[in-house]
Design an enzyme around this catalytic site. Sequence first.
Site, PDB file in Angstrom:
ATOM      1  N   ASN A   8       0.831  -1.203   0.000  1.00 32.22           N
ATOM      2  CA  ASN A   8       0.000   0.000   0.000  1.00 32.22           C
ATOM      3  C   ASN A   8       0.876   1.268   0.000  1.00 32.22           C
ATOM      4  OD1 ASN A   8      -1.650   2.150   0.746  1.00 32.22           O
ATOM      5  ND2 ASN A   8      -2.927   0.893   2.077  1.00 32.22           N
ATOM      6  N   GLY A  10       0.131   4.286   0.018  1.00 31.22           N
ATOM      7  CA  GLY A  10      -0.392   5.328   0.911  1.00 31.22           C
ATOM      8  C   GLY A  10       0.270   5.270   2.284  1.00 31.22           C
ATOM      9  N   LYS A  11       0.565   4.062   2.756  1.00 29.42           N
ATOM     10  CA  LYS A  11       1.219   3.923   4.060  1.00 29.42           C
ATOM     11  C   LYS A  11       2.621   4.523   4.023  1.00 29.42           C
ATOM     12  CE  LYS A  11      -0.963  -0.366   5.705  1.00 29.42           C
ATOM     13  NZ  LYS A  11      -0.680  -1.749   6.113  1.00 29.42           N
ATOM     14  N   GLU A  33      -0.580 -12.945   5.971  1.00 28.45           N
ATOM     15  CA  GLU A  33      -1.310 -12.361   7.100  1.00 28.45           C
ATOM     16  C   GLU A  33      -2.065 -13.485   7.791  1.00 28.45           C
ATOM     17  OE1 GLU A  33      -3.454  -8.733   6.740  1.00 28.45           O
ATOM     18  OE2 GLU A  33      -1.842  -7.750   5.626  1.00 28.45           O
ATOM     19  N   ASP A  62       0.762  -3.290  10.164  1.00 30.53           N
ATOM     20  CA  ASP A  62      -0.574  -3.880  10.071  1.00 30.53           C
ATOM     21  C   ASP A  62      -1.560  -2.945  10.763  1.00 30.53           C
ATOM     22  OD1 ASP A  62      -2.121  -5.989   8.996  1.00 30.53           O
ATOM     23  OD2 ASP A  62      -2.564  -6.634  11.027  1.00 30.53           O
ATOM     24  N   ASP A 177     -10.479   6.082   4.895  1.00 30.62           N
ATOM     25  CA  ASP A 177     -10.345   7.491   5.283  1.00 30.62           C
ATOM     26  C   ASP A 177     -11.619   8.326   5.081  1.00 30.62           C
ATOM     27  OD1 ASP A 177      -7.795   7.283   6.287  1.00 30.62           O
ATOM     28  OD2 ASP A 177      -6.790   8.043   4.502  1.00 30.62           O
TER      29      ASP A 177
HETATM   30  O1  CZF Z   1      -8.700   4.798   5.875  1.00 34.68           O
HETATM   31  C1  CZF Z   1      -7.686   4.227   6.204  1.00 34.68           C
HETATM   32  N1  CZF Z   1      -6.678   4.959   6.710  1.00 34.68           N
HETATM   33  C2  CZF Z   1      -5.531   4.426   7.160  1.00 34.68           C
HETATM   34  O2  CZF Z   1      -4.631   5.132   7.599  1.00 34.68           O
HETATM   35  C3  CZF Z   1      -5.432   3.030   7.055  1.00 34.68           C
HETATM   36  N2  CZF Z   1      -4.471   2.168   7.387  1.00 34.68           N
HETATM   37  C4  CZF Z   1      -4.933   0.971   7.037  1.00 34.68           C
HETATM   38  N3  CZF Z   1      -6.156   1.077   6.504  1.00 34.68           N
HETATM   39  C5  CZF Z   1      -6.995   0.040   5.983  1.00 34.68           C
HETATM   40  O3  CZF Z   1      -6.971  -1.016   6.904  1.00 34.68           O
HETATM   41  C6  CZF Z   1      -6.960  -2.211   6.195  1.00 34.68           C
HETATM   42  C7  CZF Z   1      -5.849  -3.031   6.732  1.00 34.68           C
HETATM   43  O4  CZF Z   1      -4.748  -2.882   6.004  1.00 34.68           O
HETATM   44  P1  CZF Z   1      -3.444  -3.701   6.145  1.00 34.68           P
HETATM   45  O5  CZF Z   1      -2.667  -3.181   7.287  1.00 34.68           O
HETATM   46  O6  CZF Z   1      -3.640  -5.150   6.054  1.00 34.68           O
HETATM   47  O7  CZF Z   1      -2.767  -3.105   4.837  1.00 34.68           O
HETATM   48  P2  CZF Z   1      -3.013  -3.256   3.297  1.00 34.68           P
HETATM   49  O8  CZF Z   1      -3.751  -4.510   2.988  1.00 34.68           O
HETATM   50  O9  CZF Z   1      -3.588  -1.989   2.772  1.00 34.68           O
HETATM   51  O10 CZF Z   1      -1.513  -3.348   2.804  1.00 34.68           O
HETATM   52  P3  CZF Z   1      -0.283  -4.218   3.411  1.00 34.68           P
HETATM   53  O11 CZF Z   1       0.528  -3.236   4.199  1.00 34.68           O
HETATM   54  O12 CZF Z   1      -0.833  -5.320   4.264  1.00 34.68           O
HETATM   55  O13 CZF Z   1       0.449  -4.703   2.214  1.00 34.68           O
HETATM   56  C8  CZF Z   1      -6.934  -1.881   4.704  1.00 34.68           C
HETATM   57  O14 CZF Z   1      -8.252  -1.973   4.254  1.00 34.68           O
HETATM   58  C9  CZF Z   1      -6.446  -0.468   4.673  1.00 34.68           C
HETATM   59  O15 CZF Z   1      -6.974   0.265   3.596  1.00 34.68           O
HETATM   60  C10 CZF Z   1      -6.487   2.324   6.502  1.00 34.68           C
HETATM   61  N4  CZF Z   1      -7.601   2.910   6.073  1.00 34.68           N
END
Ligand code: CZF
Length: 215
Positions: A8, A10-11, A33, A62, A177
């Site tokens: 992601n 965005g992170k 995961e 995560d 978000d």
């Molecule tokens: O609105 C948001 N603002 C944020 O700040 C935020 N941080 C995470 N999320 C969401 O939570 C889920 C878990 O994500 P997650 O940690 O499993 O990551 P991911 O699947 O996006 O990528 P990865 O890091 O695992 O590759 C996913 O649906 C993300 O979109 C966010 N949503």
Amino acid sequence: MLRYVTTNPGKVREAERYLPDGSVERLDFDYTEIQADGLGPIAARGAREAYRHADAPVLVDDAGLFVEGLDGFPGPYSSYVEDTLGIERVHEIAADLDDRRAAFRCVLGYCDGEGFAASPDPVDRGDRDAAAAAGPDGEGDGGSDGTDAEPLPVKLFEGYVPGRIVAPRGDGGFGYDPIFEHDGETFAEMDTDRKNAVSHRGRALAKFAEWYADR
Ligand SMILES: O=c1[nH]c(=O)c2ncn([C@@H]3O[C@H](COP(=O)(O)OP(=O)(O)OP(=O)(O)O)[C@@H](O)[C@H]3O)c2[nH]1
């Protein structure tokens, strides 16, 4: 060079604001995961797998959205629920609840293949205890994954932000978000600096950055 392990982008945009210029790069690695009630064990296991893959220091992130009126759902399943139901449906479900309070949580797991001064004796507790190992402020050694011949220590950092679920507003950010409101604004209405200043990821990154600079 530190690898921020995520699919992601965005992170990483958020993370770069906390770490010295040029000290971090994204590693687009889809670690396993595991199914778990909390984010700590998932981040700890992911960090070990990513470290073995990269053979370099890694930071796994995560995160999840925990809706009070749904007993914390979707929580660790947030990514799956975003991909299947979508955030509009999550908002519709929450709109029927009396309690629309929610929180974002983020757990960062750091692994560089070595032990940490703060946790000199990481023992094989198994993943179920890794959340407890994280301690009340979310820091800890992350336990082990229960399958390693030699468990790799993982250091965990947690960030949390309270808010509530609202109808979608704003076009910034990513994921949930637009439906997460904190202090009168959705995260998608905030610019990156403002979101970072209050967000679960920003809070976890601030703890990590302080520890990383002093270690
Ligand atoms: O609105 C948001 N603002 C944020 O700040 C935020 N941080 C995470 N999320 C969401 O939570 C889920 C878990 O994500 P997650 O940690 O499993 O990551 P991911 O699947 O996006 O990528 P990865 O890091 O695992 O590759 C996913 O649906 C993300 O979109 C966010 N949503």
